[in-house]
Design an enzyme around this catalytic site. Structure first.
Site, PDB file in Angstrom:
ATOM      1  N   SER A 258       8.348  23.661   0.144  1.00 48.86           N
ATOM      2  CA  SER A 258       9.407  24.335  -0.620  1.00 48.86           C
ATOM      3  C   SER A 258      10.025  25.515   0.124  1.00 48.86           C
ATOM      4  CB  SER A 258       8.852  24.821  -1.966  1.00 48.86           C
ATOM      5  OG  SER A 258       7.731  25.673  -1.770  1.00 48.86           O
TER       6      SER A 258
ATOM      7  N   GLY B 142       6.395  21.241  -2.554  1.00 49.28           N
ATOM      8  CA  GLY B 142       5.066  20.844  -2.992  1.00 49.28           C
ATOM      9  C   GLY B 142       4.263  20.074  -1.968  1.00 49.28           C
TER      10      GLY B 142
ATOM     11  N   ASN C 124       0.657  25.135   0.650  1.00 47.62           N
ATOM     12  CA  ASN C 124       0.184  24.464  -0.562  1.00 47.62           C
ATOM     13  C   ASN C 124      -1.274  24.033  -0.448  1.00 47.62           C
ATOM     14  OD1 ASN C 124       2.572  24.551  -2.211  1.00 47.62           O
ATOM     15  ND2 ASN C 124       3.486  23.047  -0.848  1.00 47.62           N
TER      16      ASN C 124
ATOM     17  N   ASP D 156       9.060  33.716  -9.757  1.00 45.36           N
ATOM     18  CA  ASP D 156       7.725  33.104  -9.771  1.00 45.36           C
ATOM     19  C   ASP D 156       6.757  33.799  -8.814  1.00 45.36           C
ATOM     20  OD1 ASP D 156       8.530  32.294  -7.248  1.00 45.36           O
ATOM     21  OD2 ASP D 156       8.635  30.168  -7.733  1.00 45.36           O
TER      22      ASP D 156
ATOM     23  N   HIS E 243       8.029  31.883  -4.232  1.00 48.13           N
ATOM     24  CA  HIS E 243       9.081  31.391  -3.344  1.00 48.13           C
ATOM     25  C   HIS E 243      10.052  32.504  -2.955  1.00 48.13           C
ATOM     26  CE1 HIS E 243       7.670  27.761  -5.525  1.00 48.13           C
ATOM     27  NE2 HIS E 243       7.792  27.225  -4.311  1.00 48.13           N
TER      28      HIS E 243
END
Length: 216
Positions: free
Chosen positions: A41, A78, A107, A191, A194
């Site tokens: 991402s 992801g 991740n 969030d 990111h």
């Protein structure tokens, strides 16, 4: 009486010129530089307006400083190192890149995957790209502080070890100046995972000096 001979010679020279031009064009196409970005991402413009991510900014930078270099962004939000490893062979065959930028591993850390798995996948992807004739650039990541200093050191060392073993270029911390800023929240989306649009030039600035050295 000599006109047919002259026409034949003219035709032969024309044919030779076309064939030579074809070989030159083919050689030019073959020598074209093509960068494949294999990431998650952070490179897939998650939560960003299209065209504002660091990969898009890279393409604009190349247009100014290295015209003709193509960028293929094969990043998927992801994705893990295992996902990248499984996708890379087909991408190499399809795009035949001269350079591969690997931006994966974040991740893995967030999901608590084994360190040996992450390092093994990074090594395998690097070897796959090298076997296909591409130069590799690894973008290192760091684990969040709550994972503890030991895990953080091990995770950072995984990238360094692969880079050393395979003799490839490494950006030690892709999010330098973003994730380690005294006030990191200003560089992240709500969030807190990111990077936002303002952080993208900083991310490119971390990559560009090393990548530029690899380009002809």
């Amino acid at each position: 009486m000599h006109k047919p001979l002259l026409r034949r010679r003219h035709f032969n020279w024309t044919l030779l010129a076309l064939v030579s031009w074809g070989f030159a064009a083919s050689a030019h196409a073959t020598s074209a530089q093509r960068i494949l970005v294999l990431g998650d991402s952070l490179s897939a413009e998650y939560g960003l307006t299209r065209g504002t991510g660091w990969v898009a900014l890279l393409q604009k930078q190349l247009a100014q400083e290295k015209p003709g270099v193509e960028v293929i962004n094969a990043s998927i939000s992801g994705d893990t190192t295992s996902g990248g490893r499984s996708r890379l062979p087909a991408l190499l065959k399809r795009h035949q890149p001269t350079h591969v930028v690997i931006e994966l591993g974040g991740n893995d850390a967030l999901r608590g995957l084994p360190m040996t798995l992450t390092q093994g996948n990074l090594l395998a992807m690097t070897q796959q790209a090298q076997a296909a004739g591409a130069q590799v650039l690894l973008l290192g990541m760091q684990m969040p502080p709550n994972y503890g200093p030991d895990m953080a050191r091990q995770f950072e060392a995984a990238y360094a070890q692969v880079a050393k073993t395979q003799k490839v270029a490494l950006v030690p911390f892709f999010l330098k100046g973003v994730g380690d800023d005294p006030d990191p929240l200003k560089w992240f989306q709500p969030d807190r995972i990111h990077p936002n649009e303002a952080a993208q030039p900083r991310m490119l600035a971390n990559v560009w000096p090393t990548l530029k050295k690899q380009l002809k």
